[in-house]
Every structure is written in structure tokens, then in C-alpha cells.
Write a protein that holds these residues in place. Sequence first.
Motif, PDB file in Angstrom:
ATOM      1  N   ASP A  31       0.813  -1.221   0.000  1.00  0.00           N
ATOM      2  CA  ASP A  31       0.000   0.000   0.000  1.00  0.00           C
ATOM      3  C   ASP A  31       0.844   1.268   0.000  1.00  0.00           C
ATOM      4  O   ASP A  31       0.447   2.278  -0.562  1.00  0.00           O
ATOM      5  CB  ASP A  31      -0.932   0.027   1.209  1.00  0.00           C
ATOM      6  N   THR A  36      -1.967   6.201  -6.205  1.00  0.00           N
ATOM      7  CA  THR A  36      -3.395   6.467  -6.136  1.00  0.00           C
ATOM      8  C   THR A  36      -3.639   7.911  -6.543  1.00  0.00           C
ATOM      9  O   THR A  36      -2.969   8.817  -6.057  1.00  0.00           O
ATOM     10  CB  THR A  36      -3.946   6.227  -4.717  1.00  0.00           C
ATOM     11  N   THR A  38      -6.534  10.879  -6.774  1.00  0.00           N
ATOM     12  CA  THR A  38      -7.840  11.312  -6.287  1.00  0.00           C
ATOM     13  C   THR A  38      -8.400  12.326  -7.274  1.00  0.00           C
ATOM     14  O   THR A  38      -7.694  13.237  -7.689  1.00  0.00           O
ATOM     15  CB  THR A  38      -7.713  11.954  -4.885  1.00  0.00           C
ATOM     16  N   TYR A  49     -11.425   7.549  -7.554  1.00  0.00           N
ATOM     17  CA  TYR A  49     -10.002   7.270  -7.373  1.00  0.00           C
ATOM     18  C   TYR A  49      -9.531   6.349  -8.496  1.00  0.00           C
ATOM     19  O   TYR A  49     -10.309   5.558  -9.027  1.00  0.00           O
ATOM     20  CB  TYR A  49      -9.741   6.546  -6.043  1.00  0.00           C
ATOM     21  N   ARG A  51      -6.478   3.616  -8.697  1.00  0.00           N
ATOM     22  CA  ARG A  51      -5.482   2.976  -7.827  1.00  0.00           C
ATOM     23  C   ARG A  51      -4.728   1.902  -8.576  1.00  0.00           C
ATOM     24  O   ARG A  51      -5.319   1.030  -9.206  1.00  0.00           O
ATOM     25  CB  ARG A  51      -6.159   2.370  -6.615  1.00  0.00           C
ATOM     26  N   GLN A  64     -12.224   3.556  -9.156  1.00  0.00           N
ATOM     27  CA  GLN A  64     -13.134   3.434  -8.027  1.00  0.00           C
ATOM     28  C   GLN A  64     -14.019   4.659  -7.889  1.00  0.00           C
ATOM     29  O   GLN A  64     -13.641   5.757  -8.307  1.00  0.00           O
ATOM     30  CB  GLN A  64     -12.334   3.256  -6.727  1.00  0.00           C
ATOM     31  N   TYR A  66     -16.333   7.297  -5.252  1.00  0.00           N
ATOM     32  CA  TYR A  66     -15.938   8.083  -4.079  1.00  0.00           C
ATOM     33  C   TYR A  66     -15.865   7.238  -2.805  1.00  0.00           C
ATOM     34  O   TYR A  66     -15.224   7.624  -1.837  1.00  0.00           O
ATOM     35  CB  TYR A  66     -16.917   9.238  -3.862  1.00  0.00           C
ATOM     36  N   ASP A  67     -16.517   6.061  -2.812  1.00  0.00           N
ATOM     37  CA  ASP A  67     -16.558   5.188  -1.641  1.00  0.00           C
ATOM     38  C   ASP A  67     -15.591   4.001  -1.778  1.00  0.00           C
ATOM     39  O   ASP A  67     -15.714   3.020  -1.068  1.00  0.00           O
ATOM     40  CB  ASP A  67     -17.982   4.693  -1.443  1.00  0.00           C
ATOM     41  N   HIS A  68     -14.667   4.090  -2.738  1.00  0.00           N
ATOM     42  CA  HIS A  68     -13.649   3.071  -3.024  1.00  0.00           C
ATOM     43  C   HIS A  68     -14.228   1.759  -3.561  1.00  0.00           C
ATOM     44  O   HIS A  68     -13.575   0.720  -3.464  1.00  0.00           O
ATOM     45  CB  HIS A  68     -12.751   2.807  -1.806  1.00  0.00           C
ATOM     46  N   ASN A  69     -15.441   1.773  -4.117  1.00  0.00           N
ATOM     47  CA  ASN A  69     -15.989   0.596  -4.777  1.00  0.00           C
ATOM     48  C   ASN A  69     -15.399   0.520  -6.176  1.00  0.00           C
ATOM     49  O   ASN A  69     -15.437   1.508  -6.923  1.00  0.00           O
ATOM     50  CB  ASN A  69     -17.518   0.668  -4.866  1.00  0.00           C
ATOM     51  N   GLU A  70     -14.859  -0.637  -6.560  1.00  0.00           N
ATOM     52  CA  GLU A  70     -14.243  -0.770  -7.883  1.00  0.00           C
ATOM     53  C   GLU A  70     -15.315  -0.851  -8.959  1.00  0.00           C
ATOM     54  O   GLU A  70     -16.192  -1.708  -8.915  1.00  0.00           O
ATOM     55  CB  GLU A  70     -13.343  -2.003  -7.928  1.00  0.00           C
TER      56      GLU A  70
END
Length: 160
Positions: A31, A36, A38, A49, A51, A64, A66-70
Motif C-alpha cells: 500500500d 493512487t 484522487t 479514485y 489505484r 473506483q 468516491y466510496d472506493h468501490n471498484e
Amino acid sequence: MHITDNTGMEVIRLQREFQCWKASCWCACSDCCAHTLTVEAPVGTTVGYVRQKCSVCQPIYAVQDYDHNELMTILGPCCVTGCSDIEFRVTSATDDQDIGEITKNIYLPILPMVNALTTADKFGVSFPRSLDIKQKATMIGACFLIDFMFFERPPAPREY
């Protein structure tokens, strides 16, 4: 990076934190080394995002929300050099269907003056017309991240 409209108003802001490694796919397994980006549109509102994902050879990115869901995956070629256009496929994260691409257009050797007159790169980004506007902004951000990671080179040292 600040992206403005033709009146000079900032409409998209792209932010990427510094990472020690630039184009190594396997470093993204940690990580602290994965790149990443934004995407804010309007400024102050995060809409997505991009990533970098862990890979042995092939560059892979997760697009992704805004809620980091791909939502989408970007798959690049193992070798990002050559004398023809370089394509990064964009697939849906849910069913792996091709939905677009990011293409680095290579200048044709029959037009040597173009290379001599500019250092600009030419990219194409394609995605479905029905794609949400926030996801379109994130795809444009992905194009800039790919350009930075694979095609930008430091300036040559000056000789006096």
C-alpha cells in the motif's frame, strides 16, 4: 493538476501523493508504494479514485467511486514501448466486458517535423456515452496517471 474550462474556472482537480517507485507493477503490492490518484469534480468533492493494483508484469489499475468501490479495471500491455499505438483496455469490474480504452498515440515516422516542433503527447480516452459524468472525470484522471507513470521522462541535463 488543475483542469479548467474555457472561462478559467477550475472544474476538475487531480491529486497524487508522492511515491518512491514510478512504473513498477510489483511494487503496488504494498500500500505504501501503490500510486493512487484522487479526482475532485467540483473541487472539494471527491468523485473517484484510480489505484494501481499489484501485478507481476502488466500494469493494472482500479477505477473506483468516491466510496472506493471498484467500477472498472484498466489493463495495460506488458511492454509500453513500440512504434504503434499503445492501448490500455478498460473493462467492467463486475463482468470483465470491454467498455473502453485509453490509447497513447505514437507519432508516425512520416511526420518528423511534428516530433521536432513539440513535446506534447496525444492520448485518446473512450468510454460509453451513458457512463456517469463522475466516472468520466475519473477516466480522464486515469489517462493523466498512466501518462505520468509510463511516458513522462525527466528533462535532459543541460550542458553549458
